[in-house]
Design a protein around this motif. Structure first.
Motif, PDB file in Angstrom:
ATOM      1  N   VAL A   8      57.575 -23.830  -0.816  1.00  0.00           N
ATOM      2  CA  VAL A   8      57.221 -22.433  -0.539  1.00  0.00           C
ATOM      3  C   VAL A   8      55.874 -22.304   0.164  1.00  0.00           C
ATOM      4  CG1 VAL A   8      56.727 -20.208  -1.614  1.00  0.00           C
ATOM      5  CG2 VAL A   8      58.629 -21.572  -2.430  1.00  0.00           C
ATOM      6  N   LEU A   9      54.844 -22.979  -0.343  1.00  0.00           N
ATOM      7  CA  LEU A   9      53.515 -22.832   0.256  1.00  0.00           C
ATOM      8  C   LEU A   9      53.478 -23.384   1.677  1.00  0.00           C
ATOM      9  CD1 LEU A   9      51.116 -23.625  -2.712  1.00  0.00           C
ATOM     10  CD2 LEU A   9      51.722 -21.409  -1.762  1.00  0.00           C
ATOM     11  N   LYS A  10      54.206 -24.463   1.912  1.00  0.00           N
ATOM     12  CA  LYS A  10      54.269 -25.053   3.255  1.00  0.00           C
ATOM     13  C   LYS A  10      54.916 -24.067   4.227  1.00  0.00           C
ATOM     14  CE  LYS A  10      55.672 -29.468   5.285  1.00  0.00           C
ATOM     15  NZ  LYS A  10      56.402 -30.712   5.015  1.00  0.00           N
ATOM     16  N   ARG A  11      55.994 -23.432   3.771  1.00  0.00           N
ATOM     17  CA  ARG A  11      56.713 -22.464   4.613  1.00  0.00           C
ATOM     18  C   ARG A  11      55.844 -21.226   4.862  1.00  0.00           C
ATOM     19  NH1 ARG A  11      60.210 -21.886   8.187  1.00  0.00           N
ATOM     20  NH2 ARG A  11      62.175 -20.833   7.837  1.00  0.00           N
ATOM     21  N   CYS A  12      55.143 -20.756   3.842  1.00  0.00           N
ATOM     22  CA  CYS A  12      54.245 -19.608   3.998  1.00  0.00           C
ATOM     23  C   CYS A  12      53.163 -19.911   5.025  1.00  0.00           C
ATOM     24  CB  CYS A  12      53.586 -19.247   2.663  1.00  0.00           C
ATOM     25  SG  CYS A  12      54.674 -18.393   1.537  1.00  0.00           S
ATOM     26  N   ARG A  13      52.644 -21.131   4.959  1.00  0.00           N
ATOM     27  CA  ARG A  13      51.586 -21.521   5.891  1.00  0.00           C
ATOM     28  C   ARG A  13      52.111 -21.531   7.323  1.00  0.00           C
ATOM     29  NH1 ARG A  13      50.110 -25.711   3.059  1.00  0.00           N
ATOM     30  NH2 ARG A  13      51.150 -27.281   4.310  1.00  0.00           N
ATOM     31  N   LEU A  15      54.606 -19.837   8.579  1.00  0.00           N
ATOM     32  CA  LEU A  15      54.997 -18.496   9.036  1.00  0.00           C
ATOM     33  C   LEU A  15      53.824 -17.515   9.033  1.00  0.00           C
ATOM     34  CD1 LEU A  15      58.430 -18.100   7.216  1.00  0.00           C
ATOM     35  CD2 LEU A  15      58.057 -18.519   9.636  1.00  0.00           C
ATOM     36  N   GLY A  16      52.682 -17.948   8.517  1.00  0.00           N
ATOM     37  CA  GLY A  16      51.529 -17.060   8.457  1.00  0.00           C
ATOM     38  C   GLY A  16      51.680 -15.971   7.405  1.00  0.00           C
ATOM     39  N   LEU A  17      52.373 -16.295   6.313  1.00  0.00           N
ATOM     40  CA  LEU A  17      52.627 -15.326   5.239  1.00  0.00           C
ATOM     41  C   LEU A  17      51.659 -15.545   4.081  1.00  0.00           C
ATOM     42  CD1 LEU A  17      56.474 -15.212   4.669  1.00  0.00           C
ATOM     43  CD2 LEU A  17      55.017 -13.278   5.127  1.00  0.00           C
ATOM     44  N   ASP A  18      51.344 -14.470   3.381  1.00  0.00           N
ATOM     45  CA  ASP A  18      50.558 -14.568   2.162  1.00  0.00           C
ATOM     46  C   ASP A  18      51.544 -14.787   1.006  1.00  0.00           C
ATOM     47  OD1 ASP A  18      48.671 -14.463   0.239  1.00  0.00           O
ATOM     48  OD2 ASP A  18      48.155 -12.349   0.498  1.00  0.00           O
ATOM     49  N   PRO A  19      51.396 -15.864   0.214  1.00  0.00           N
ATOM     50  CA  PRO A  19      52.355 -16.130  -0.877  1.00  0.00           C
ATOM     51  C   PRO A  19      52.475 -14.988  -1.890  1.00  0.00           C
ATOM     52  CG  PRO A  19      50.915 -18.023  -0.543  1.00  0.00           C
ATOM     53  CD  PRO A  19      50.379 -16.914   0.306  1.00  0.00           C
ATOM     54  N   ILE A  20      51.481 -14.088  -1.935  1.00  0.00           N
ATOM     55  CA  ILE A  20      51.517 -12.967  -2.897  1.00  0.00           C
ATOM     56  C   ILE A  20      52.725 -12.067  -2.620  1.00  0.00           C
ATOM     57  CG2 ILE A  20      50.252 -10.893  -3.625  1.00  0.00           C
ATOM     58  CD1 ILE A  20      48.251 -12.842  -4.354  1.00  0.00           C
ATOM     59  N   CYS A  21      53.120 -11.912  -1.349  1.00  0.00           N
ATOM     60  CA  CYS A  21      54.263 -11.018  -1.056  1.00  0.00           C
ATOM     61  C   CYS A  21      55.573 -11.601  -1.583  1.00  0.00           C
ATOM     62  CB  CYS A  21      54.352 -10.687   0.430  1.00  0.00           C
ATOM     63  SG  CYS A  21      54.894 -12.048   1.458  1.00  0.00           S
ATOM     64  N   GLY A  23      55.483 -13.042  -4.620  1.00  0.00           N
ATOM     65  CA  GLY A  23      55.271 -13.028  -6.064  1.00  0.00           C
ATOM     66  C   GLY A  23      54.631 -14.305  -6.575  1.00  0.00           C
ATOM     67  N   ILE A  24      54.069 -15.117  -5.669  1.00  0.00           N
ATOM     68  CA  ILE A  24      53.459 -16.391  -6.055  1.00  0.00           C
ATOM     69  C   ILE A  24      51.943 -16.257  -5.957  1.00  0.00           C
ATOM     70  CG2 ILE A  24      53.251 -18.831  -5.427  1.00  0.00           C
ATOM     71  CD1 ILE A  24      56.160 -18.518  -4.331  1.00  0.00           C
ATOM     72  N   ASP A  25      51.234 -16.632  -7.032  1.00  0.00           N
ATOM     73  CA  ASP A  25      49.784 -16.455  -7.085  1.00  0.00           C
ATOM     74  C   ASP A  25      49.003 -17.632  -6.520  1.00  0.00           C
ATOM     75  OD1 ASP A  25      50.163 -14.019  -8.234  1.00  0.00           O
ATOM     76  OD2 ASP A  25      49.913 -14.727 -10.279  1.00  0.00           O
ATOM     77  N   LYS A  26      49.683 -18.686  -6.088  1.00  0.00           N
ATOM     78  CA  LYS A  26      48.983 -19.870  -5.601  1.00  0.00           C
ATOM     79  C   LYS A  26      48.521 -19.662  -4.163  1.00  0.00           C
ATOM     80  CE  LYS A  26      51.668 -23.035  -8.422  1.00  0.00           C
ATOM     81  NZ  LYS A  26      52.688 -24.063  -8.404  1.00  0.00           N
ATOM     82  N   LYS A  27      47.521 -20.425  -3.783  1.00  0.00           N
ATOM     83  CA  LYS A  27      47.020 -20.430  -2.396  1.00  0.00           C
ATOM     84  C   LYS A  27      46.998 -21.869  -1.915  1.00  0.00           C
ATOM     85  CE  LYS A  27      45.342 -16.351  -1.002  1.00  0.00           C
ATOM     86  NZ  LYS A  27      46.175 -15.592  -0.180  1.00  0.00           N
ATOM     87  N   SER A  28      47.251 -22.053  -0.638  1.00  0.00           N
ATOM     88  CA  SER A  28      47.180 -23.385  -0.047  1.00  0.00           C
ATOM     89  C   SER A  28      45.805 -23.570   0.600  1.00  0.00           C
ATOM     90  CB  SER A  28      48.276 -23.541   0.997  1.00  0.00           C
ATOM     91  OG  SER A  28      48.150 -24.784   1.622  1.00  0.00           O
ATOM     92  N   ASN A  29      45.182 -24.700   0.345  1.00  0.00           N
ATOM     93  CA  ASN A  29      43.868 -24.973   0.927  1.00  0.00           C
ATOM     94  C   ASN A  29      43.962 -25.583   2.320  1.00  0.00           C
ATOM     95  OD1 ASN A  29      42.698 -24.079  -1.432  1.00  0.00           O
ATOM     96  ND2 ASN A  29      42.708 -26.113  -2.362  1.00  0.00           N
ATOM     97  N   ARG A  30      45.140 -26.053   2.669  1.00  0.00           N
ATOM     98  CA  ARG A  30      45.307 -26.712   3.964  1.00  0.00           C
ATOM     99  C   ARG A  30      45.313 -25.702   5.098  1.00  0.00           C
ATOM    100  NH1 ARG A  30      50.035 -31.117   2.822  1.00  0.00           N
ATOM    101  NH2 ARG A  30      48.959 -32.240   1.180  1.00  0.00           N
ATOM    102  N   GLU A  31      44.927 -26.174   6.260  1.00  0.00           N
ATOM    103  CA  GLU A  31      44.949 -25.331   7.454  1.00  0.00           C
ATOM    104  C   GLU A  31      46.139 -25.747   8.308  1.00  0.00           C
ATOM    105  OE1 GLU A  31      41.902 -23.779   9.287  1.00  0.00           O
ATOM    106  OE2 GLU A  31      40.734 -23.528   7.467  1.00  0.00           O
ATOM    107  N   LEU A  32      46.673 -24.805   9.046  1.00  0.00           N
ATOM    108  CA  LEU A  32      47.779 -25.103   9.953  1.00  0.00           C
ATOM    109  C   LEU A  32      47.211 -25.805  11.182  1.00  0.00           C
ATOM    110  CD1 LEU A  32      50.808 -24.610  10.105  1.00  0.00           C
ATOM    111  CD2 LEU A  32      50.343 -22.559  11.405  1.00  0.00           C
ATOM    112  N   LYS A  33      47.771 -26.966  11.511  1.00  0.00           N
ATOM    113  CA  LYS A  33      47.216 -27.763  12.613  1.00  0.00           C
ATOM    114  C   LYS A  33      47.424 -27.103  13.979  1.00  0.00           C
ATOM    115  CE  LYS A  33      47.201 -32.309  10.525  1.00  0.00           C
ATOM    116  NZ  LYS A  33      47.624 -32.025   9.167  1.00  0.00           N
ATOM    117  N   ARG A  34      48.511 -26.373  14.136  1.00  0.00           N
ATOM    118  CA  ARG A  34      48.790 -25.765  15.441  1.00  0.00           C
ATOM    119  C   ARG A  34      48.377 -24.290  15.483  1.00  0.00           C
ATOM    120  NH1 ARG A  34      54.076 -26.246  13.098  1.00  0.00           N
ATOM    121  NH2 ARG A  34      55.039 -24.198  12.929  1.00  0.00           N
TER     122      ARG A  34
END
Length: 197
Positions: A8-13, A15-21, A23-34
């Motif tokens: 989920v977090l990889k896909r959110c990253r 697509l440029g989505l916030d995982p909160i939408c 219902g997931i409270d986690k955040k990814s620390n990684r940056e999108l390379k492209r």
């Protein structure tokens, strides 16, 4: 049955989505390379479609069917599409706060925990209508799962088109939603442009 198993977090990253939408409270620390790469017009349209599919947990063929159904309805096709997706039973159960995420509410519906107008419905894509009463089965209400879920979702805003009694795990669809009441970060006009090519 086909299932989307992308993390989920990889896909959110991507697509440029916030995982909160979701219902997931986690955040990814990684940056999108492209992140600095410029997207083409087609790329933007495709991303919006992928966002909508990912948020609602719909695969390509059912999504195309929703688009075909929306184009036959009166009004704007994009708004109709978003309203159809919002009316899915798994999404309505999520909006009522009976599940932490849409994936969890899909499982709850699959496991026959949900009654619509007193009848058991185990089809996540079932489209609710105005006046439908949705509740958790009596024997499931006392389970620890729903107590934990209600603790987590207690602060979540319930949309105006739904009326929810969280104590009794019961809710009513007062009316069908309008596009203004749907707070999903998707530009549906780009999806319409993509499909109308």
């Amino acid at each position: 049955m086909a299932v989307d198993r992308v993390p989920v977090l990889k896909r959110c990253r991507s697509l440029g989505l916030d995982p909160i939408c979701l219902g997931i409270d986690k955040k990814s620390n990684r940056e999108l390379k492209r992140a600095n790469r410029k997207l083409s017009e087609y790329g933007l349209q495709l991303r919006e479609k992928q966002k909508a599919k990912f948020i609602y947990g719909v695969l390509e063929k059912p999504f195309r069917n929703y688009y075909a159904k929306a184009s036959k309805m009166e009004g704007m096709v994009g708004s109709n599409l978003m309203i159809l997706l919002e009316r899915r039973l798994d999404n309505v159960v999520f909006r009522m706060g009976f599940g932490r995420t849409r994936r969890e509410t899909r499982q709850i519906v699959d496991h026959k925990h949900i009654l619509v107008n007193g009848r058991c419905v185990n089809i996540p894509s079932y489209l609710v209508k105005a006046g439908d009463v949705i509740e958790v089965k009596e024997k499931c209400k006392s389970s620890q799962r729903y107590k934990d879920v209600l603790e987590v979702t207690a602060g979540r805003m319930v949309p105006a088109w739904l009326d929810v009694d969280q104590e009794n795990l019961r809710g009513t669809v007062k009316e069908l939603p309008t596009r203004d009441e749907i707070d999903v970060p998707v530009n549906e006009m780009l999806i319409v442009e993509l499909y109308s090519k």
